[in-house]
Structures are given as C-alpha cells and as structure tokens.
Design a protein around this motif. Structure first.
Motif, PDB file in Angstrom:
ATOM      1  N   THR C 121      21.224  45.629  42.647  1.00 57.43           N
ATOM      2  CA  THR C 121      21.316  46.533  41.498  1.00 57.43           C
ATOM      3  C   THR C 121      22.718  47.129  41.401  1.00 57.43           C
ATOM      4  O   THR C 121      23.284  47.241  40.312  1.00 57.43           O
ATOM      5  CB  THR C 121      20.285  47.671  41.630  1.00 57.43           C
ATOM      6  OG1 THR C 121      19.022  47.090  41.920  1.00 57.43           O
ATOM      7  CG2 THR C 121      20.196  48.478  40.356  1.00 57.43           C
ATOM      8  N   LEU C 122      23.267  47.522  42.553  1.00 56.24           N
ATOM      9  CA  LEU C 122      24.621  48.073  42.561  1.00 56.24           C
ATOM     10  C   LEU C 122      25.615  47.073  41.982  1.00 56.24           C
ATOM     11  O   LEU C 122      26.443  47.411  41.130  1.00 56.24           O
ATOM     12  CB  LEU C 122      25.052  48.443  43.986  1.00 56.24           C
ATOM     13  CG  LEU C 122      24.344  49.619  44.633  1.00 56.24           C
ATOM     14  CD1 LEU C 122      24.924  49.912  46.009  1.00 56.24           C
ATOM     15  CD2 LEU C 122      24.483  50.853  43.756  1.00 56.24           C
ATOM     16  N   ARG C 124      25.015  44.598  39.992  1.00 58.39           N
ATOM     17  CA  ARG C 124      24.729  44.355  38.580  1.00 58.39           C
ATOM     18  C   ARG C 124      25.305  45.464  37.702  1.00 58.39           C
ATOM     19  O   ARG C 124      25.726  45.224  36.582  1.00 58.39           O
ATOM     20  CB  ARG C 124      23.224  44.252  38.389  1.00 58.39           C
ATOM     21  CG  ARG C 124      22.853  43.230  37.367  1.00 58.39           C
ATOM     22  CD  ARG C 124      21.389  42.867  37.341  1.00 58.39           C
ATOM     23  NE  ARG C 124      20.461  43.929  37.588  1.00 58.39           N
ATOM     24  CZ  ARG C 124      19.680  44.008  38.650  1.00 58.39           C
ATOM     25  NH1 ARG C 124      19.743  43.086  39.563  1.00 58.39           N
ATOM     26  NH2 ARG C 124      18.834  45.004  38.804  1.00 58.39           N
ATOM     27  N   THR C 125      25.273  46.692  38.225  1.00 61.99           N
ATOM     28  CA  THR C 125      25.710  47.824  37.410  1.00 61.99           C
ATOM     29  C   THR C 125      27.219  47.989  37.411  1.00 61.99           C
ATOM     30  O   THR C 125      27.773  48.580  36.496  1.00 61.99           O
ATOM     31  CB  THR C 125      25.055  49.114  37.940  1.00 61.99           C
ATOM     32  OG1 THR C 125      23.689  48.840  38.201  1.00 61.99           O
ATOM     33  CG2 THR C 125      25.146  50.222  36.938  1.00 61.99           C
ATOM     34  N   PHE C 126      27.880  47.484  38.417  1.00 61.55           N
ATOM     35  CA  PHE C 126      29.332  47.608  38.496  1.00 61.55           C
ATOM     36  C   PHE C 126      29.946  46.832  37.332  1.00 61.55           C
ATOM     37  O   PHE C 126      29.766  45.631  37.226  1.00 61.55           O
ATOM     38  CB  PHE C 126      29.806  47.029  39.836  1.00 61.55           C
ATOM     39  CG  PHE C 126      31.139  47.549  40.263  1.00 61.55           C
ATOM     40  CD1 PHE C 126      31.216  48.595  41.158  1.00 61.55           C
ATOM     41  CD2 PHE C 126      32.311  47.010  39.763  1.00 61.55           C
ATOM     42  CE1 PHE C 126      32.439  49.094  41.566  1.00 61.55           C
ATOM     43  CE2 PHE C 126      33.540  47.500  40.161  1.00 61.55           C
ATOM     44  CZ  PHE C 126      33.603  48.552  41.059  1.00 61.55           C
ATOM     45  N   PRO C 127      30.662  47.512  36.415  1.00 63.02           N
ATOM     46  CA  PRO C 127      31.129  46.838  35.205  1.00 63.02           C
ATOM     47  C   PRO C 127      32.032  45.652  35.526  1.00 63.02           C
ATOM     48  O   PRO C 127      32.931  45.756  36.367  1.00 63.02           O
ATOM     49  CB  PRO C 127      31.910  47.923  34.461  1.00 63.02           C
ATOM     50  CG  PRO C 127      31.408  49.204  35.006  1.00 63.02           C
ATOM     51  CD  PRO C 127      31.034  48.943  36.421  1.00 63.02           C
ATOM     52  N   ILE C 129      34.335  44.242  33.773  1.00 64.78           N
ATOM     53  CA  ILE C 129      35.773  44.339  33.471  1.00 64.78           C
ATOM     54  C   ILE C 129      36.498  45.181  34.519  1.00 64.78           C
ATOM     55  O   ILE C 129      37.670  44.951  34.785  1.00 64.78           O
ATOM     56  CB  ILE C 129      36.057  44.876  32.050  1.00 64.78           C
ATOM     57  CG1 ILE C 129      35.425  46.232  31.827  1.00 64.78           C
ATOM     58  CG2 ILE C 129      35.634  43.907  30.992  1.00 64.78           C
ATOM     59  CD1 ILE C 129      36.007  46.919  30.595  1.00 64.78           C
ATOM     60  N   VAL C 130      35.792  46.124  35.137  1.00 65.20           N
ATOM     61  CA  VAL C 130      36.433  46.871  36.229  1.00 65.20           C
ATOM     62  C   VAL C 130      36.714  45.930  37.394  1.00 65.20           C
ATOM     63  O   VAL C 130      37.787  45.961  38.007  1.00 65.20           O
ATOM     64  CB  VAL C 130      35.557  48.061  36.665  1.00 65.20           C
ATOM     65  CG1 VAL C 130      36.202  48.790  37.840  1.00 65.20           C
ATOM     66  CG2 VAL C 130      35.327  49.012  35.514  1.00 65.20           C
ATOM     67  N   ILE C 133      39.723  43.952  36.570  1.00 66.53           N
ATOM     68  CA  ILE C 133      40.959  44.725  36.755  1.00 66.53           C
ATOM     69  C   ILE C 133      41.305  44.835  38.240  1.00 66.53           C
ATOM     70  O   ILE C 133      42.459  44.691  38.648  1.00 66.53           O
ATOM     71  CB  ILE C 133      40.814  46.120  36.119  1.00 66.53           C
ATOM     72  CG1 ILE C 133      40.743  45.966  34.602  1.00 66.53           C
ATOM     73  CG2 ILE C 133      41.957  47.030  36.515  1.00 66.53           C
ATOM     74  CD1 ILE C 133      40.209  47.165  33.878  1.00 66.53           C
ATOM     75  N   MET C 134      40.272  45.049  39.068  1.00 66.53           N
ATOM     76  CA  MET C 134      40.516  45.131  40.504  1.00 66.53           C
ATOM     77  C   MET C 134      41.078  43.823  41.039  1.00 66.53           C
ATOM     78  O   MET C 134      42.000  43.809  41.860  1.00 66.53           O
ATOM     79  CB  MET C 134      39.223  45.493  41.245  1.00 66.53           C
ATOM     80  CG  MET C 134      38.794  46.942  41.027  1.00 66.53           C
ATOM     81  SD  MET C 134      37.108  47.250  41.605  1.00 66.53           S
ATOM     82  CE  MET C 134      37.338  47.076  43.358  1.00 66.53           C
ATOM     83  N   PHE C 135      40.527  42.711  40.573  1.00 66.78           N
ATOM     84  CA  PHE C 135      41.009  41.421  41.073  1.00 66.78           C
ATOM     85  C   PHE C 135      42.399  41.112  40.540  1.00 66.78           C
ATOM     86  O   PHE C 135      43.177  40.419  41.197  1.00 66.78           O
ATOM     87  CB  PHE C 135      40.028  40.305  40.721  1.00 66.78           C
ATOM     88  CG  PHE C 135      38.830  40.284  41.634  1.00 66.78           C
ATOM     89  CD1 PHE C 135      38.994  40.153  43.006  1.00 66.78           C
ATOM     90  CD2 PHE C 135      37.545  40.418  41.138  1.00 66.78           C
ATOM     91  CE1 PHE C 135      37.902  40.142  43.857  1.00 66.78           C
ATOM     92  CE2 PHE C 135      36.453  40.417  41.986  1.00 66.78           C
ATOM     93  CZ  PHE C 135      36.628  40.282  43.341  1.00 66.78           C
ATOM     94  N   LEU C 148      37.100  35.190  39.760  1.00 67.54           N
ATOM     95  CA  LEU C 148      36.589  36.060  40.829  1.00 67.54           C
ATOM     96  C   LEU C 148      35.631  37.109  40.268  1.00 67.54           C
ATOM     97  O   LEU C 148      34.573  37.380  40.847  1.00 67.54           O
ATOM     98  CB  LEU C 148      37.754  36.733  41.565  1.00 67.54           C
ATOM     99  CG  LEU C 148      38.621  35.792  42.394  1.00 67.54           C
ATOM    100  CD1 LEU C 148      39.869  36.501  42.887  1.00 67.54           C
ATOM    101  CD2 LEU C 148      37.832  35.239  43.576  1.00 67.54           C
ATOM    102  N   ARG C 213      30.079  33.687  27.550  1.00 68.65           N
ATOM    103  CA  ARG C 213      30.303  34.840  26.667  1.00 68.65           C
ATOM    104  C   ARG C 213      31.208  35.865  27.346  1.00 68.65           C
ATOM    105  O   ARG C 213      32.155  36.374  26.736  1.00 68.65           O
ATOM    106  CB  ARG C 213      28.970  35.491  26.313  1.00 68.65           C
ATOM    107  CG  ARG C 213      28.116  34.709  25.354  1.00 68.65           C
ATOM    108  CD  ARG C 213      26.753  35.394  25.234  1.00 68.65           C
ATOM    109  NE  ARG C 213      25.954  34.891  24.133  1.00 68.65           N
ATOM    110  CZ  ARG C 213      25.253  33.777  24.158  1.00 68.65           C
ATOM    111  NH1 ARG C 213      25.294  32.998  25.241  1.00 68.65           N
ATOM    112  NH2 ARG C 213      24.526  33.382  23.127  1.00 68.65           N
TER     113      ARG C 213
END
Lengths: 260, 262, 268
Positions: C121-122, C124-127, C129-130, C133-135, C148, C213
């Motif tokens: 769940t964690l 799945r919820t982690f956006p 696009i964030v 950006i991290m990668f 990635l 998509r």
C-alpha cells in the motif's frame, strides 16, 4: 497376503486448532497388500485419517507406525522419504492443468531427485521411460504430450494414478477418487487401483461414498462416524444392513435410541 | 490407441516457445538500449539516492500545519470533480448500454468517444486545463471531471448491462416509454452499484489529485512541486505522509461504505 | 413512548436515517464547493479552447517523423520502451513481494502477510512522479529514470494482484507434490509456479497498458518519453504540435490496449 501390518494406529486422536474433534482414539492395524475401503458421511474424519498416514495432517495424541516405525516425529528429509513411499490420489485429481501429462507424471518422481536437478527438469532416461510405461498401464500412452486440461475427468484421475505409481509406493491412499467422476469412468479408475493392489502388492486405502463399489472392490471395510471407528469387518462378513447403519446421521440414531 | 505419439521437429524442440522467448529477450535488450538503461551508473550514483532518502527520512514536522489546508483542498477538488464527471457520465452510460439502446450505430459512436476519453492520462489533462482556465484548483476540477467521466461511464454501462431483464419487459408490456423504463426499471436495480462505483472512482481521484498540482492544477501537488524544487526533502516527506494518511482514510471509509452497499 | 408499535418505530427511524444521510451529504458538498472558487477562470479560456480544438484538427504532420530522434514516432517508441522495460522489471520484483503479502491460511503467518500488504500500500500511494524526480537526481534526466520509476511504482499494484492470485489459487497440485515427497522448492517449481504463472502474465500485460499511459506523462517532469515535448508544446501554445502528440498518444494507447487485450484473452 501376509498378516504382518504395514500401518498401525495406536490410540490416535486429533483435535483441530479451533477445537473440533477430528479423530477419536483410533486403533487400527492394516496388513500388507490389503485393499481397505473407508466409508462414512462427509466430515466423519475419513480424509483426516488418511492424511495422518503420510503426515499431511499431524495428530494430537497416540502413535502411528508405518512398516513398524513410528512416523509421528519425522521431520525434513525423513518425512519426505516417508511421503515418497506413499502415493496419494485426490478427489480433484490435483494435476497441474497447464503442464503436459508427461511433466505431471514425472513430478511424482521428484522425491528421488535433488532440488537443482528436478528444477532444471533433468530426469533420467529410465524415469522418462518409466513415465511412458506408467501411462500405458492406465491406457493413456497417446496422451503423453497433451496438456492436462485437455483430458476428461476420468483420464485426469488415471494420469494421477500414473503419477502415484511413479513414486514406487508401498502404500497408495485414494481420497474419494471417484467423487468427481461419472459412473463409466468410475469403473476404470477403480480397476486401475485394484490392479496396483493385485499386481504390485501395493497396500491401497480408499475413501468411498458408494457402498456397492466398496463391496465389490474391498478386502475389508471400516466405517467412521464423528471421528470414531464404528465398524471394521472383512468383506466376507459385511452386510448391506451394517453399511446402511454407518450412513445414518447420528441425530436420527440417537432419536431412535431414545424412542426405543 | 495406447502408443506414445511421435512429435514433429517443432514440437520436440519447443520451437514456438523458443521463438517467443527469443523475441522477448530481444525486446528487453532493445528497449534497454532505447531507454539508455545503465545499471552501472545507477549503482555508482546509488549513494546520492540514499542521501536523498536519508533527507526524506527526517520529516520537517513543523511544516505539518501548513499542509493541512492544501490537502483538504485536494479532497474538495476530487469530490467536485468526481461528482461532475459522474453526472455527465450517467446519460452517456445509458446510451452505451446494449440492453437499453438497440441502435448499434449510436452505441458504437458513444463507446468510441468514451474509449478516446479513457486513453488520456490525468496529468496531460491537467496541463491542458491549466493552459485553458489558468493555474488553480478549477483546472484540477475539470481534469478530474473528464478523468472520472471516462472511467465511470464504462463501469456504469457494464453495470446496466448486467441487470435483470424481467422488470424491463414487464414495464414495456405495460406501455412505458424509454424514460419511464430507465426511471422505474433500471435505476432501482443499479443504484447501489452506481454509488459503489462513485466511491471507488472518488478513491482513485483522491490519489490522482494529489499530483495534479505539480503542473499548477491546485491542491497539495503545488506544495509538492515547491518542496522538490527547493530541495526541501523534509517537507516533501511531510507531504507524502499527509497524502498517505488521507488516501488510507478515504480508502477505509469508502471501502466500509461500499461493503455495506453491496 | 412505549405505546408505539414496532412498525411505527422502525418507520420513523428509517425516515430519520434518510434525513441523517441527506444532511451529512449536503454538509460535505457545501464544504466541497467552498473550496473551489470558479471565479478564477481566465477570460481567455474560450479563445484558448478554440485554439486547442483548431490545433487538434490541424495537427502538425511534419512532426511525425523527421529522423532527428526527437520526433513523435521516436519518442512514442521510447515511451513504449519505458513502459515495457519498467513493467518487466517490476513483474520480477513483485514476485517476492507477492509471496510476502499473500495470506495462505496459516494463522501464524498473519503478521507476515499484513506487513507485506502494508508495504505494498505504501508503494502504491507513493506518487509516481515523485519517484521519477528522485531517480532523476540519481541517474540524471532521461528515460532511464522513467524506467526506474515505472519499475518501482508498479510493484504496488502488481504485488497486490499477484498476492491475491496466490491466495485464490488451487492448492491441490501443491498438496499432491508435497504428498509425493517433494521439498519446498520442488513444490514451487512443479506446482505453484505453473499454476499461477498464466495469471501473473495476464496481470503484467494489464499493468503494461497502464504503464504506457503513465510513461507518456513522466516526461513532464523530465523522465523521458513523449511527455517532455508535450508539456513544452502546451507551454509555448503550439497547439498544432499538441494536436499531433495527443493523436499519437490516443492511437498508441488504443493499439497497445487492443494487442494486450488479445494476448490476455489467449492466456486465460
């Protein structure tokens, strides 16, 4: 047939974790080469009794001996060794539907292989030949390369018998092997089991619902009710009336006792 | 009968399986080349990634109070967006249902439109609406309305197609017109499904709405972008935690309601 | 009060229940509407919409292919490649997560499966696009960062779907393998995997459809694919360019959905 017992139950009881009583003080001795049929209502403990022999179920108290050795505390490799020597047939055949018949039959042999050899599918030529013979024995040689789900129910059950035969078993346990089959295929499956018993002197234990089939194929019939052994006679002494009594639901029996 | 069949060369050496496998391996290699996959660099730079994670692992708790309002705005956007999308979806889903509209041509056109709408990714819609209506939550509402319209109309017409035909026939036999059919025979049968799908879409929209602000479409995403641009990863962590909490709560409430409905 | 018959009470409580829900829903909506000020719409909205519509119907055909590697066909292929590779990596990574999160009946494993479900769940919820950006910080802007991001984000959904198919699978073949003396890995290879693999593949294809998509928008944050030129075209208001890219995405997604759907039907 010798009278030396291959399986012995001594005061075997099983209570499930949720408190339901599975088996109640079972004492039973099964000689080598016997064709034993277990009858009783669903939920009477037939499947449980059967699965305690190859330790697919553990028992709570008592002792079970196979070939004179207690199996209750077997672990790991020894346990797998025990299971390898006991073939099992299931009501729903339990074949891998998307694998070929060949692979299904060969999978009965994995107990003889190391993990990596079997994982890579490196079965010996002898075993591949053995699989063909086992399949021909049940009359399905031409299905060797078919996918299991292309076969009819009766054919699938016979493939399962071939798989059990691959184990070179001393004992074959058949848990309601014909409950999902039509009457015609029922015959051939029971015949196959009987041949294992007669030709290879394999001890066969079958759970059955059908009283008439039990009478035709068994050497001996035992009956279970609510986890208790309530009936045990050689086939020569079995009567129609005895068997009907086993299938009486307990509530009715008790009521009639009260009335009497 | 009982003879082992001979296999053709192709069967014996599993030519088909090997062909598929080869194609697949080639695809993996080809796509890896095309996307510039370089795991050596990835692991060489892995330290930087870990530093980033470490910074995120120290949430800036003081930031929490600032995040509450935009998170609520996100939920408001999702609520209004989903509702507008649903209201527009209802007539379309009726027109797309096989058992209501017998005209194949009309149904085909409607379904074609619905399929087109469903191919559009949410962030792309957000970028378009920001260009049209300007930066702010209104762009987010429009985005979510279109997004949920595409999703919900499909769920709805599939629900309508599974209804029991009996009451429909009975009403038709009694001389009811199309509108009466929908009101008296269709809606009562599908109402609970509709509400359940509405809640489900709302859940998904809450998730989606949290990032729309990244392109200027309102809500918590605006703050997400700001914190990332300013390298304030402690704030990013708080925002992600906030999103997580909200999504879990909304999912929980919505799941409970849906279970009670069906 | 006690004189009220049962039916009257239940009737009354039913009416109150309706009223109760109505009030709650009304309050929620009033609160919701106050959050969104519709007055902020730009005056140029109508004009811009018309330009967009004009652009979509007069797409910039020259952009389709110009051999530069920055054209529509190249970038859409890159987008599909990101989705494909990302989903492939994700499918492999998802298998251990699935076994972790699957509840297989034995009560003593409940802590294990609950913790696994929570982790999924964690993720799945982690956006997404964030993550992208991290990668990008780790490997630089480009489609590798997108790959990635897709690989990690998809674990959330694939792991969940995989674990559900493990939970619902037929345990018969595994039981048969165990009863014939097979050890854990033999049971896994001969019974469990062949039983669940078709379903795993089908879910992976489904996830690939979704990944196409999402890969098409990851470029908006700099993670490669068609998203980058799309955002650029929108910001510079080159609507004919926006039109051709939209067309490209619509055709691609429709085509991928069709192919993947056909393959999935053949699998199950």
């Amino acid at each position: 047939m010798t009278d030396e017992p291959i399986i012995e139950f001594k005061h075997v009881s099983k209570t499930y974790q949720n408190g339901t009583l599975g088996l109640k003080d079972i004492n039973l001795s099964i000689p080598k080469g016997q064709f034993l049929v277990v009858v009783g209502l669903s939920g009477a403990g037939k499947s449980t009794l059967m699965r305690t022999i190859n330790r697919m179920h553990d028992i709570s108290t008592g002792d079970i001996r196979v070939d004179g050795e207690s199996i209750v505390h077997l672990k790991g490799k020894e346990l797998r060794g025990l299971r390898r020597s006991i073939g099992m047939i299931f009501q729903n055949f339990n074949l891998v539907k998307r694998s070929s018949v060949q692979r299904n039959v060969l999978s009965g042999r994995v107990g003889y292989y190391s993990t990596w050899k079997s994982t890579l599918g490196l079965f010996s030529k002898d075993d591949k030949q053995k699989a063909i013979e086992a399949l021909q024995r049940v009359g399905l040689g031409e299905k060797l390369y078919s996918r299991a789900d292309e076969l009819s129910g009766g054919q699938q059950q016979r493939v399962a018998i071939a798989r059990a035969f691959m184990q070179d078993p001393k004992i074959v346990l058949a848990d309601e092997p014909i409950a999902s089959l039509d009457p015609l295929t029922t015959e051939s499956v029971m015949d196959d089991l009987k041949r294992l018993n007669e030709e290879f002197h394999i001890t066969v234990i079958v759970n059955l619902h059908s009283v008439s089939l039990a009478q035709r194929f068994a050497d001996r019939i035992i009956g279970l009710r609510d986890g208790e052994l309530v009936y045990d006679e050689p086939i020569s002494k079995v009567t129609e009336k005895d068997l009907e009594a086993i299938y009486q639901p307990v509530s009715i029996v008790k009521k009639s006792e009260v009335q009497a | 009968m009982n003879i082992v069949p001979t296999r053709t060369f192709a069967q014996k050496y599993h030519v088909k399986t090997i062909a598929w496998l080869t194609l697949f391996v080639l695809l993996v290699i080809g796509t890896a080349k095309m996307t510039g996959v370089d795991f050596v660099m990835f692991f060489a730079n892995f330290g930087q990634f870990v530093v980033l994670l470490q910074q995120m692992a120290k949430p800036d708790w003081q930031y929490t109070s600032l995040v509450v309002q935009p998170i609520l705005e996100t939920i408001q956007m999702a609520l209004i967006g989903t509702t507008v999308g649903t209201l527009v979806a209802i007539p379309f889903s009726v027109l797309a249902a096989r058992n209501i509209v017998k005209n194949k041509f009309l149904r085909g056109i409607i379904r074609f439109i619905l399929n087109l709408v469903r191919t559009l990714p949410d962030l792309m819609l957000a970028a378009l609406f920001v260009a049209i209506v300007g930066i702010g939550p209104v762009a987010g509402v429009f985005t979510l309305a279109i997004f949920s319209f595409g999703m919900i109309s499909k769920l709805f017409y599939e629900a309508i197609e599974t209804i029991d035909e009996g009451p429909l026939e009975a009403l038709q036999a009694a001389g009811a017109n199309k509108t009466q059919l929908v009101v008296f025979a269709v809606i009562p049968q599908v109402f609970n499904y509709f509400v359940s799908y509405f809640l489900y879409t709302f859940e998904i929209n809450v998730r989606a709405s949290t990032v729309l602000g990244y392109l200027g479409a309102g809500g918590i995403g605006v703050y997400l972008q700001r914190s990332l641009d300013q390298f304030a990863y402690g704030q990013t962590a708080i925002i992600i935690l906030g999103i997580l909490v909200v999504v879990l709560i909304i999912d929980g409430v919505s799941n409970t309601l849906r279970e009670r409905l069906l | 009060m006690k004189q009220l018959t049962v039916s009257q009470t239940s009737l009354r409580s039913k009416r109150y229940k309706w009223l109760f829900w109505l009030v709650i829903i009304a309050v929620i909506y009033i609160w919701g509407i106050t959050g969104v000020q519709f007055t902020g719409i730009k005056d140029s909205a109508g004009e811009v919409s018309r330009s967009i519509a004009y652009g979509i119907f007069h797409p910039d055909w020259k952009y389709v292919y110009d051999g530069s590697g920055e054209d529509l066909v190249s970038l859409i292929l890159q987008t599909i490649a990101m989705a494909f590779l990302g989903t492939f990596i994700s499918a492999i990574l998802s298998v251990p997560f699935a076994f972790w999160a699957a509840r297989t009946g034995k009560p003593r494993f409940h802590i294990r499966s609950t913790s696994g479900k929570l982790v999924l769940t964690l993720i799945r919820t982690f956006p997404e696009i964030v993550l992208a950006i991290m990668f990008i910080k780790a490997v630089g802007p480009g489609s590798f960062a997108g790959v990635l991001a897709v690989s990690i984000h998809s674990i959330g959904m694939l792991g969940k779907l995989f674990s559900e198919s493990i939970e619902n699978m037929d345990f018969g073949p595994s039981e048969a393998l165990m009863s014939s003396g097979g050890n854990r890995s033999q049971t896994l290879v001969f019974a469990t995997l062949p039983t669940v693999l078709p379903e795993f593949l089908s879910y992976t294809l489904y996830r690939f459809e979704i990944a196409v998509r999402s890969a098409s928008i990851l470029g908006m944050v700099g993670a490669g694919g068609i998203g980058t030129p799309l955002l650029f075209a929108i910001q510079t208001r080159t609507w004919s360019r926006v039109g051709i890219i939209l067309l490209g995405i619509i055709i691609t997604v429709t085509l991928i959905d069709f192919i993947s759907g056909t393959l999935r039907k053949r699998l199950v």
